[in-house]
Write an enzyme that holds these catalytic residues in place. Structure first.
Site, mmCIF file in Angstrom:
data_model
loop_
_atom_site.group_PDB
_atom_site.id
_atom_site.type_symbol
_atom_site.label_atom_id
_atom_site.label_comp_id
_atom_site.label_asym_id
_atom_site.label_seq_id
_atom_site.Cartn_x
_atom_site.Cartn_y
_atom_site.Cartn_z
ATOM 1 N N PRO A 1 -1.751 -10.951 -1.382
ATOM 2 C CA PRO A 1 -0.615 -10.142 -1.845
ATOM 3 C C PRO A 1 -1.001 -8.679 -2.039
ATOM 4 O O PRO A 1 -2.072 -8.372 -2.583
ATOM 5 C CB PRO A 1 -0.244 -10.805 -3.174
ATOM 6 N N CYS A 2 -0.114 -7.780 -1.587
ATOM 7 C CA CYS A 2 -0.481 -6.361 -1.524
ATOM 8 C C CYS A 2 0.098 -5.520 -2.654
ATOM 9 O O CYS A 2 -0.150 -4.321 -2.716
ATOM 10 C CB CYS A 2 -0.024 -5.769 -0.187
ATOM 11 N N GLN A 3 0.884 -6.125 -3.552
ATOM 12 C CA GLN A 3 1.558 -5.313 -4.570
ATOM 13 C C GLN A 3 0.589 -4.494 -5.409
ATOM 14 O O GLN A 3 0.926 -3.415 -5.889
ATOM 15 C CB GLN A 3 2.408 -6.208 -5.490
#
Length: 349
Positions: free
Chosen positions: A75-77
């Site tokens: 996940p890149c958040q």
């Protein structure tokens, strides 16, 4: 004869690598996949991996099957400009470590990691990941690639990290290829359905109408005719976050794809899910998501989080060549097949 490749993935999402192998006609087995997202798990069940997990934090790696190619995109958040940018200081930013744990234990010959380029702003964490790969014997290459450089008119930039155990030949990132026009991915609405502006209504109240009106007016003032040149507008977000691109699609994000908020001036409407899938490289009808019980917003979210198929298609031939899984002649044939791919006109044999 091309050797069979055992595929595994973490944070699998749509599992772009598996679809790429399917299109290229390469012999492979989906030996392991893992994702906590319910819709992703429904996709993965459709792809039938031999081992399927739902949480990278709660699994026994020694009981998982080994693989030849492990792909992952955590996940890149934590790193994205549009996300929280908490970097590696929160648990979300540390999830890639679980994929590295699998890699250290099973040592697949090949690794393909994708992440937003902003991860380089967390230099210590990226260097830690790269150091772990190096200590495990991997030759590592990385480069930021644009989807628009590999046949998709979408301005999507991602960092790709390639790792190879005992490379036979040097890995080289594929050269850019010409990008087809945006309209070759879009189905223009008939005159009776074509809209100059979105209708004001329940799908966003006045937000979409206001955003599209403002950006189309700005195009006209800049000398761009939005009915001769395609303008894509992220209509569903706030005015401060709304943006546009001419003759290219803005980066398809999970949020904007979920709410189907990408307005196309030359279509006369919002991009539908088939069009967003094509702009991510997936051929029309590649996944019967509705038959699998996946809602439209869930499917949109998977598209926004996916690796672009065209980019992965072009990475696989040099990756297999470097690891010794294909001959030079086989590599050239695969590379040419990848370069000629267009998601609206091509599909697996």
């Amino acid at each position: 004869m091309v050797r069979e490749v055992r595929l595994s993935s973490d944070f699998s999402g749509l599992d772009t690598v598996a679809w790429a192998f399917k299109y290229l006609g390469l012999p492979h087995r989906n030996v392991a996949a893992c994702d906590i997202n319910k819709a992703s798990l429904q996709v993965l069940q459709h792809l039938e991996p031999e081992w399927l997990g739902s949480d990278v934090r709660q699994r026994q790696i020694d009981r998982m099957p080994p693989s030849d190619l492990h792909s992952f995109g955590a996940p890149c958040q934590s790193y994205s400009k549009s996300g929280k940018r908490a970097r590696n200081e929160c648990e979300l930013g540390q999830l890639a470590n679980y994929a590295i744990d699998y890699i250290e234990h099973h040592k697949p010959r090949m690794i393909l990691m994708e992440q937003v380029p902003d991860i380089v702003s967390s230099e210590d964490y990226l260097l830690e990941l790269l150091a772990r790969l190096s200590r495990s014997g991997y030759s590592v290459n990385m480069q930021v690639l644009k989807s628009s450089d590999y046949g998709l008119p979408q301005e999507r930039c991602r960092l790709y990290v390639i790792g190879i155990q005992r490379p036979v030949v040097e890995f080289l990132f594929p050269p850019p290829i010409p990008c087809p026009p945006l309209l070759s991915f879009v189905d223009v609405l008939p005159a009776s359905e074509f809209k100059v502006l979105p209708e004001k209504g329940p799908r966003g109240g006045s937000t979409r109408l206001d955003n599209v009106s403002r950006h189309l007016q700005a195009c006209v003032e800049e000398g761009v005719n939005p009915f001769e040149r395609s303008v894509i507008i992220t209509s569903g977000c706030s005015a401060s976050r709304c943006n546009r691109m001419v003759d290219r699609c803005v980066t398809i994000t999970r949020t904007e794809a979920q709410r189907q908020g990408l307005w196309c001036s030359t279509k006369g409407g919002f991009l539908d899910f088939d069009e967003m899938a094509r702009l991510q490289g997936f051929w029309t009808g590649f996944l019967p998501w509705q038959d699998l019980g996946i809602s439209d917003p869930q499917f949109g979210g998977l598209l926004g989080n996916a690796m672009s198929l065209n980019v992965v298609l072009n990475l696989i031939p040099p990756l297999l060549r470097s690891a010794g899984f294909v001959t030079e002649n086989e590599f050239r044939k695969l590379a040419e097949r990848a370069r000629r791919y267009h998601p609206k006109t091509c599909r697996p044999d």
